[in-house]
Design a protein around this motif. Structure first.
Motif, short mmCIF file in Angstrom:
data_model
loop_
_atom_site.label_atom_id
_atom_site.label_comp_id
_atom_site.label_asym_id
_atom_site.label_seq_id
_atom_site.Cartn_x
_atom_site.Cartn_y
_atom_site.Cartn_z
N GLY A 34 5.78 -3.81 38.29
CA GLY A 34 5.09 -4.71 38.43
C GLY A 34 4.22 -5.32 39.17
O GLY A 34 3.68 -6.08 38.33
N ILE A 35 3.90 -4.73 40.52
CA ILE A 35 2.21 -4.92 41.16
C ILE A 35 1.16 -4.58 39.86
O ILE A 35 0.54 -5.44 39.73
CB ILE A 35 2.25 -4.47 42.19
N ARG A 36 1.73 -3.79 39.03
CA ARG A 36 0.62 -2.96 38.52
C ARG A 36 0.18 -4.02 37.29
O ARG A 36 -0.87 -4.50 37.02
CB ARG A 36 0.52 -1.53 37.34
N PHE A 37 0.96 -4.22 37.04
CA PHE A 37 1.43 -5.29 35.69
C PHE A 37 1.00 -6.31 35.91
O PHE A 37 -0.18 -7.37 35.04
CB PHE A 37 2.43 -5.34 34.90
N ARG A 38 1.04 -7.19 36.94
CA ARG A 38 0.56 -8.34 37.48
C ARG A 38 -0.55 -8.62 37.53
O ARG A 38 -1.28 -9.78 37.26
CB ARG A 38 1.59 -8.94 38.73
N ARG A 39 -1.35 -7.49 37.93
CA ARG A 39 -2.55 -7.29 38.25
C ARG A 39 -3.24 -7.17 36.88
O ARG A 39 -4.63 -7.70 36.79
CB ARG A 39 -3.11 -6.00 39.62
N ARG A 40 -2.87 -7.13 35.65
CA ARG A 40 -4.03 -7.20 35.04
C ARG A 40 -3.89 -8.23 34.11
O ARG A 40 -4.31 -8.79 33.17
CB ARG A 40 -2.92 -6.13 33.86
N GLU A 41 -2.75 -9.51 34.58
CA GLU A 41 -2.54 -11.05 33.62
C GLU A 41 -3.42 -11.97 34.41
O GLU A 41 -4.92 -11.62 35.41
CB GLU A 41 -0.63 -11.65 34.51
N PRO A 42 -4.56 -12.45 33.47
CA PRO A 42 -5.38 -13.76 33.89
C PRO A 42 -4.37 -14.20 34.80
O PRO A 42 -3.83 -14.61 35.38
CB PRO A 42 -4.98 -14.24 32.69
N GLY A 43 -5.60 -15.21 35.63
CA GLY A 43 -4.94 -15.68 36.89
C GLY A 43 -4.98 -17.02 36.40
O GLY A 43 -5.32 -17.16 34.96
N PRO A 44 -5.06 -18.37 37.29
CA PRO A 44 -4.35 -19.33 36.87
C PRO A 44 -5.81 -20.27 36.43
O PRO A 44 -6.84 -19.28 36.77
CB PRO A 44 -4.26 -20.22 37.56
N PRO A 45 -5.32 -20.99 35.96
CA PRO A 45 -6.79 -21.60 35.15
C PRO A 45 -7.55 -22.34 36.15
O PRO A 45 -7.21 -22.78 37.11
CB PRO A 45 -5.65 -22.89 33.88
N ASP A 46 -8.70 -22.71 35.37
CA ASP A 46 -9.84 -23.71 37.04
C ASP A 46 -9.27 -25.35 36.77
O ASP A 46 -9.08 -25.39 35.57
CB ASP A 46 -11.57 -23.13 36.04
N PRO A 47 -9.35 -25.55 37.54
CA PRO A 47 -9.54 -27.40 37.12
C PRO A 47 -10.04 -27.70 35.64
O PRO A 47 -9.87 -28.87 35.38
CB PRO A 47 -10.16 -27.76 38.64
N ALA A 48 -11.27 -26.61 36.21
CA ALA A 48 -12.48 -27.85 34.64
C ALA A 48 -11.82 -27.23 33.25
O ALA A 48 -11.91 -28.17 32.19
CB ALA A 48 -13.62 -26.96 34.15
N ASP A 49 -11.06 -26.40 33.33
CA ASP A 49 -10.19 -26.03 32.09
C ASP A 49 -9.04 -26.62 31.85
O ASP A 49 -7.82 -26.94 31.08
CB ASP A 49 -9.73 -24.37 31.93
N GLN A 50 -8.51 -27.42 33.26
CA GLN A 50 -7.15 -28.92 32.76
C GLN A 50 -7.41 -30.04 31.69
O GLN A 50 -8.36 -30.16 31.85
CB GLN A 50 -7.06 -29.29 34.17
#
Length: 121
Positions: A34-50
């Motif tokens: 689960g930790i390995r799969f979680r590391r492959r996910e993209p991070g949260p969007p930047d404030p500029a992308d909101q």
């Protein structure tokens, strides 16, 4: 006269230990995966992308009263209309009512509450 005590069977203590060890290893492996799969996910969007408000400001809600459509009649003995052919489901437009005051229930109108039935007794 003394009777020798029976020695316990080793399988009664080893088997539950091995089963518990296998379950613990399986849980550790699942957390690690689960930790390995979680590391492959993209991070949260930047404030500029909101999303941002439009320049004209927030969009306001529009409320308007619409004219009710008549239900089509089949007096000629034809077949009933299926639901997808009834007006108001994207295949027939509706029109704006000239009276834009919201409709209120009349006090003399019928409703389910207080209908005079004894209810469950």
């Amino acid at each position: 006269m003394t009777t020798p005590m029976a020695s316990p069977d080793p399988s009664t203590s080893v088997v539950p230990f091995v089963v518990g060890l296998v379950i613990a290893l399986a849980l550790i492996w699942a957390v690690w995966m689960g930790i390995r799969f979680r590391r492959r996910e993209p991070g949260p969007p930047d404030p500029a992308d909101q999303p941002k408000l439009p320049r004209t400001g927030p969009v306001e809600e529009v409320r308007e009263m619409r004219e009710p459509d008549e239900m089509p009649h089949t007096d000629d003995g034809g077949s009933r209309l299926p639901p997808h052919e009834l007006p108001g489901f994207g295949n027939a437009g509706s029109k704006r009512s000239t009276d834009q005051r919201p409709r209120h229930w009349s006090r003399d109108g019928g409703d389910a509450a207080g209908s005079g039935g004894p209810g469950r007794t």
